[in-house]
Design a protein around this motif. Structure first.
Motif, PDB file in Angstrom:
ATOM      1  N   ILE A  78       0.847  -1.193   0.000  1.00  0.00           N
ATOM      2  CA  ILE A  78       0.000   0.000   0.000  1.00  0.00           C
ATOM      3  C   ILE A  78       0.888   1.250   0.000  1.00  0.00           C
ATOM      4  CG2 ILE A  78      -1.716   1.313   1.327  1.00  0.00           C
ATOM      5  CD1 ILE A  78      -2.749  -1.346   2.414  1.00  0.00           C
ATOM      6  N   ILE A  91      -8.655   9.328   2.808  1.00  0.00           N
ATOM      7  CA  ILE A  91      -8.605   7.923   3.210  1.00  0.00           C
ATOM      8  C   ILE A  91      -9.822   7.228   2.610  1.00  0.00           C
ATOM      9  CG2 ILE A  91      -8.796   6.315   5.149  1.00  0.00           C
ATOM     10  CD1 ILE A  91      -7.216   8.280   6.816  1.00  0.00           C
ATOM     11  N   ARG A  97      -9.753  -3.140   3.446  1.00  0.00           N
ATOM     12  CA  ARG A  97      -8.534  -2.379   3.731  1.00  0.00           C
ATOM     13  C   ARG A  97      -8.768  -0.875   3.703  1.00  0.00           C
ATOM     14  NH1 ARG A  97      -4.353  -2.836  -1.324  1.00  0.00           N
ATOM     15  NH2 ARG A  97      -5.623  -1.732  -2.866  1.00  0.00           N
ATOM     16  N   TRP A  98      -7.865  -0.188   4.384  1.00  0.00           N
ATOM     17  CA  TRP A  98      -7.833   1.276   4.385  1.00  0.00           C
ATOM     18  C   TRP A  98      -6.757   1.696   3.397  1.00  0.00           C
ATOM     19  CZ3 TRP A  98     -11.580   3.623   7.144  1.00  0.00           C
ATOM     20  CH2 TRP A  98     -12.159   2.929   8.199  1.00  0.00           C
ATOM     21  N   TYR A  99      -7.037   2.721   2.603  1.00  0.00           N
ATOM     22  CA  TYR A  99      -6.112   3.097   1.530  1.00  0.00           C
ATOM     23  C   TYR A  99      -6.010   4.613   1.448  1.00  0.00           C
ATOM     24  CZ  TYR A  99      -4.315   3.357  -3.279  1.00  0.00           C
ATOM     25  OH  TYR A  99      -3.578   3.616  -4.383  1.00  0.00           O
ATOM     26  N   ILE A 101      -1.725   4.660   3.131  1.00  0.00           N
ATOM     27  CA  ILE A 101      -1.153   4.941   4.455  1.00  0.00           C
ATOM     28  C   ILE A 101      -0.736   6.412   4.468  1.00  0.00           C
ATOM     29  CG2 ILE A 101       0.814   4.475   5.976  1.00  0.00           C
ATOM     30  CD1 ILE A 101       0.724   1.568   4.902  1.00  0.00           C
ATOM     31  N   THR A 153      -2.670   2.791  14.241  1.00  0.00           N
ATOM     32  CA  THR A 153      -3.431   1.901  13.368  1.00  0.00           C
ATOM     33  C   THR A 153      -4.861   2.412  13.212  1.00  0.00           C
ATOM     34  OG1 THR A 153      -3.797   0.519  15.296  1.00  0.00           O
ATOM     35  CG2 THR A 153      -2.187  -0.247  13.729  1.00  0.00           C
ATOM     36  N   GLY A 169      -5.559  -0.366   8.926  1.00  0.00           N
ATOM     37  CA  GLY A 169      -4.782   0.613   8.175  1.00  0.00           C
ATOM     38  C   GLY A 169      -3.761   1.291   9.077  1.00  0.00           C
ATOM     39  N   LYS A 170      -3.103   2.311   8.536  1.00  0.00           N
ATOM     40  CA  LYS A 170      -2.012   2.898   9.310  1.00  0.00           C
ATOM     41  C   LYS A 170      -1.881   4.396   9.044  1.00  0.00           C
ATOM     42  CE  LYS A 170       2.782   1.583   9.394  1.00  0.00           C
ATOM     43  NZ  LYS A 170       3.633   0.399   9.328  1.00  0.00           N
TER      44      LYS A 170
END
Lengths: 174, 573
Positions: A78, A91, A97-99, A101, A153, A169-170
């Motif tokens: 990512i 975001i 998923r989170w997209y 980072i 996170t 995610g981050k």
């Protein structure tokens, strides 16, 4: 056994009066705290929201990632994206998923947009513990100032399907 | 005791149009057709409670990270089923039983249309059955909330809709019964407070169930492909106009049960009927605004909308609960003082019938509901503080204290007295019944506090694995989380054992072939008598006043410390 007295319309006794008054004042205080915090507090629910179609949101996010990517996360592939302080950041939530980072600077303000392109998700920033609901078709503009350094996170805390617990995610703050 | 069409009068009221018996304990007329319906709904309720309880054990042992019992799919599936069977089926079946009981036996009245009531029952059973079938066969892995656009099979939506329609018919019958009772002159003067409270619960039930239908009917069409788009924000608003007030029907019914239990076990009566009735009106007018608690961090609604709704206008429904929180113990205190327990501030409380299951459940239910459920609910339902709590384990921590430690425990306590009244059977194992109440209360306290401890550290609700063992991105979790989750697991085991004991006591009592004879029913063990001082002055509830002030201080401490917590997090607006 269950019948009320014939004439039950009687005034409150002194203790009752005192308790109802105290309780009502407490209720007024509870009500007042929210507008007071809106003016004085530094943590308020973002008020800026807008409607956007998932396909359009995806385009905006892609453009944002293209413009500001500074690297790639080794394990997930990512992109790591560093938006300019004061500017917009995006975001995107999708199953599972989170997209992308985000890489942010401590003490700077960012306008972070959050939206989903499929089902509902929950944006839960940990261990800071900030939680927002994410809906498809609706965008959030959260003006956020990170006040701590480190890796944070984003947990999904709205059930979004059977792999819901893998959606992490981050955000990196330097 | 069945006497058909006999012209017997009871307090001047003729009772010949329906089959009835005279209740040996209370002298009330009991319509035998209504009685069968009360029994059917109560039995269905206990079956749902048993099912939901089994699911509860399995999912809590999964959340207890050290055991982590189920796999992810079954964890999510059973969490969905647990929500539907407990939050909707158990509670609503029991409420329908209570509504039928309240609108017939307590008013010396008849069930106006038993056939319609059976139709309602059948619809609810089919609806509940379909929803469970869809969930357990993997056709509805969507959670109890079924947030659009996460799609379930049409069977699931049909099930929920049928259940809601059945319940709505039952509620309608309650109103018909009360009106006909008045028209036929079966009771005189005002409605008893207990029935008055049930009317409030029934009014709340009407707009709750209508909202449920409004949310789920479009969802059904959408699931069938007949509707292309269903706005998720719109659905959330409608769903919570069903999901949250559904628990307010409980709240109202539970307060009614509190008044009943305090009267049965101590002879307590509200010190002021006017105030108690006013509090019920506040519930009817304001409590449904609480639906907004679930939308506080949603994109869309404005700040004034959120604040007005989440505060029930100006916390007027909270005011109502604080009135009952005073009136019920005050009624007990005054009754106890009249019996001669006048020593000090709390002599009345020390000498209360703590060994009586009804009193035990009253006391434990009030404490868990108010001190844990109420305080945490108001706190996390504060607009800004909700950012710390939304979708974390603090939310189920709150409502397990209200709906389980509060409502379910109160309903369990009442059931012990319905066994002689409705089933005409002696309550067996009464000492164990008291133990059951305390251990269930202790278990649920651990469950709630465990969830709140974990939730305060950010642990998500409805999450299979908060250690993220298989996730691509790893995040550490605070060590304290495991303590909270272990408390949750241990508490759940205790509560389930106590729940099993409840079902056992009920079954052993009602399956006992011997019916109680009209003279031998003693509902409550009589208290030891004391010398009653001769005074004409009505005793005042000063002990209760001190108790509620201590409660308020605890409330304020918890509430304000949450603002402090919020002030420490990232800036956001």
């Amino acid at each position: 056994m269950w019948k009320p007295e014939n004439n039950w319309w009687k005034p409150l006794d002194p203790i009752e009066k005192r308790w109802v008054t105290i309780a009502f004042i407490w209720c007024l205080f509870l009500t007042a705290m929210m507008p007071i915090w809106l003016v004085m507090g530094k943590q308020n629910v973002p008020a800026k929201t807008y409607k956007i179609l998932p396909a359009d949101y995806m385009k905006v996010v892609d453009k944002f990632v293209e413009q500001y990517t500074v690297g790639t996360d080794e394990t997930t592939g990512i992109p790591i994206v560093e938006p300019p302080p004061g500017g917009n950041a995006f975001i995107l939530a999708r199953q599972f998923r989170w997209y992308p980072i985000l890489k942010l600077k401590e003490g700077e303000t960012y306008k972070i947009h959050i939206s989903s392109i499929d089902v509902q998700h929950g944006f839960s920033l940990q261990p800071t513990n900030l939680n927002l609901q994410v809906l498809p078709g609706y965008g959030y503009v959260a003006e956020i100032v990170p006040t701590q350094k480190g890796d944070f996170t984003i947990v999904c805390n709205e059930f979004c399907g059977l792999a819901h617990h893998l959606m992490v995610g981050k955000i990196i703050v330097e | 005791m069945n006497e058909k069409n006999a012209a017997v009068t009871w307090e001047g009221i003729e009772a010949k149009e329906f089959d009835y018996r005279v209740c040996p304990a209370t002298g009330l007329l009991v319509d035998t057709k209504a009685e069968k319906l009360v029994i059917a709904n109560a039995v269905a309720a206990v079956i749902c409670l048993t099912l939901g309880g089994i699911f509860a054990l399995l999912i809590s042992l999964t959340r207890w990270q050290t055991i982590h019992l189920l796999d992810a799919t079954w964890y999510y599936r059973l969490t969905t089923a647990h929500g539907v069977d407990m939050l909707v089926a158990w509670i609503v079946f029991f409420e329908i039983a209570a509504l039928y009981f309240g609108s017939t036996a307590l008013l010396n009245a008849r069930m106006v249309s038993p056939k319609t009531a059976w139709l309602a029952f059948v619809l609810m059973v089919i609806g509940g059955g379909l929803a469970n079938f869809a969930i357990l066969t993997g056709k509805a892995d969507v959670m109890f909330t079924a947030y659009v656009p996460l799609k379930a099979s049409p069977i699931f939506y049909v099930g929920v809709i049928l259940f809601a329609v059945g319940a709505l018919i039952g509620v309608g019958l309650f109103f018909v019964n009360v009106f006909v009772a008045k028209a036929e002159g079966r009771y005189t003067g005002s409605l008893p407070l207990v029935v008055y409270g049930l009317v409030a619960a029934a009014i709340i039930a009407v707009y709750t169930l209508l909202s449920g239908a409004l949310a789920f009917v479009p969802a059904l069409f959408w699931s069938l492909g007949l509707l292309k788009q269903y706005d998720p924000a719109f659905y959330r608003n409608l769903f919570w106009s069903f999901g949250h007030p559904a628990q307010q029907i409980n709240l109202c019914a539970m307060v009614v049960v509190w008044y009943m239990l305090s009267h049965i076990t101590t002879g307590g009566k509200t010190p002021n009927e006017k105030l108690s009735r006013f509090a019920f009106i506040l519930y009817v007018l304001f409590i449904n605004l609480g639906s907004a608690h679930h939308l506080l961090v949603d994109p869309g609604p404005s700040f004034p909308w959120k604040v007005f709704n989440t505060s029930y206008a100006m916390y007027l429904a909270v005011l109502a609960s604080m009135i009952h929180a005073y009136s019920i113990p005050a009624g007990v205190e005054i009754a106890q003082r009249k019996k001669g327990f006048t020593k000090g501030l709390f002599g009345w409380l020390k000498n209360a019938p703590w060994k009586e299951p009804g009193f035990a459940s009253l006391a434990v239910s009030i404490v868990i509901f108010g001190w844990i459920g109420g305080v945490t609910g108001v706190t996390i339902g504060t607009e800004q503080i909700n950012m710390l709590a939304h979708n974390t384990l603090r939310v189920p921590g709150h409502f397990h204290a209200t709906v389980v430690g509060g409502t379910t425990l109160a309903f369990m306590g009442l059931t012990y007295y319905l066994i002689p009244l409705v089933f005409r059977k002696e309550l067996r194992m009464k000492k164990l019944a008291t133990l059951q109440v305390y251990s269930f209360g202790a278990g649920m306290t651990l469950v709630s506090i465990g969830m709140i401890i974990a939730g305060l550290q950010g642990v998500s609700r409805r999450h299979f694995d908060i250690t993220f063992a298989n996730a691509a991105i790893q995040g550490g979790i605070p060590q304290g989380v495991h303590i909270g989750l272990a408390l949750l697991g241990i508490g759940a085991i205790i509560a389930i054992l106590a729940g099993t004991l409840f079902v056992t006591i009920v079954l052993v009592s009602i399956l006992n072939p011997k019916k109680v004879s009209p003279t031998s029913v003693t509902l409550v063990i009589p208290q030891e008598s004391v010398n009653v001082p001769e005074t004409k002055k009505e005793p005042s509830a000063k002990g209760t006043f001190v108790l509620v002030l201590i409660f308020l201080m605890f409330f304020a401490t918890y509430y304000l410390s949450n603002w402090w917590l919020l002030g420490r997090t990232w800036f956001i607006r």
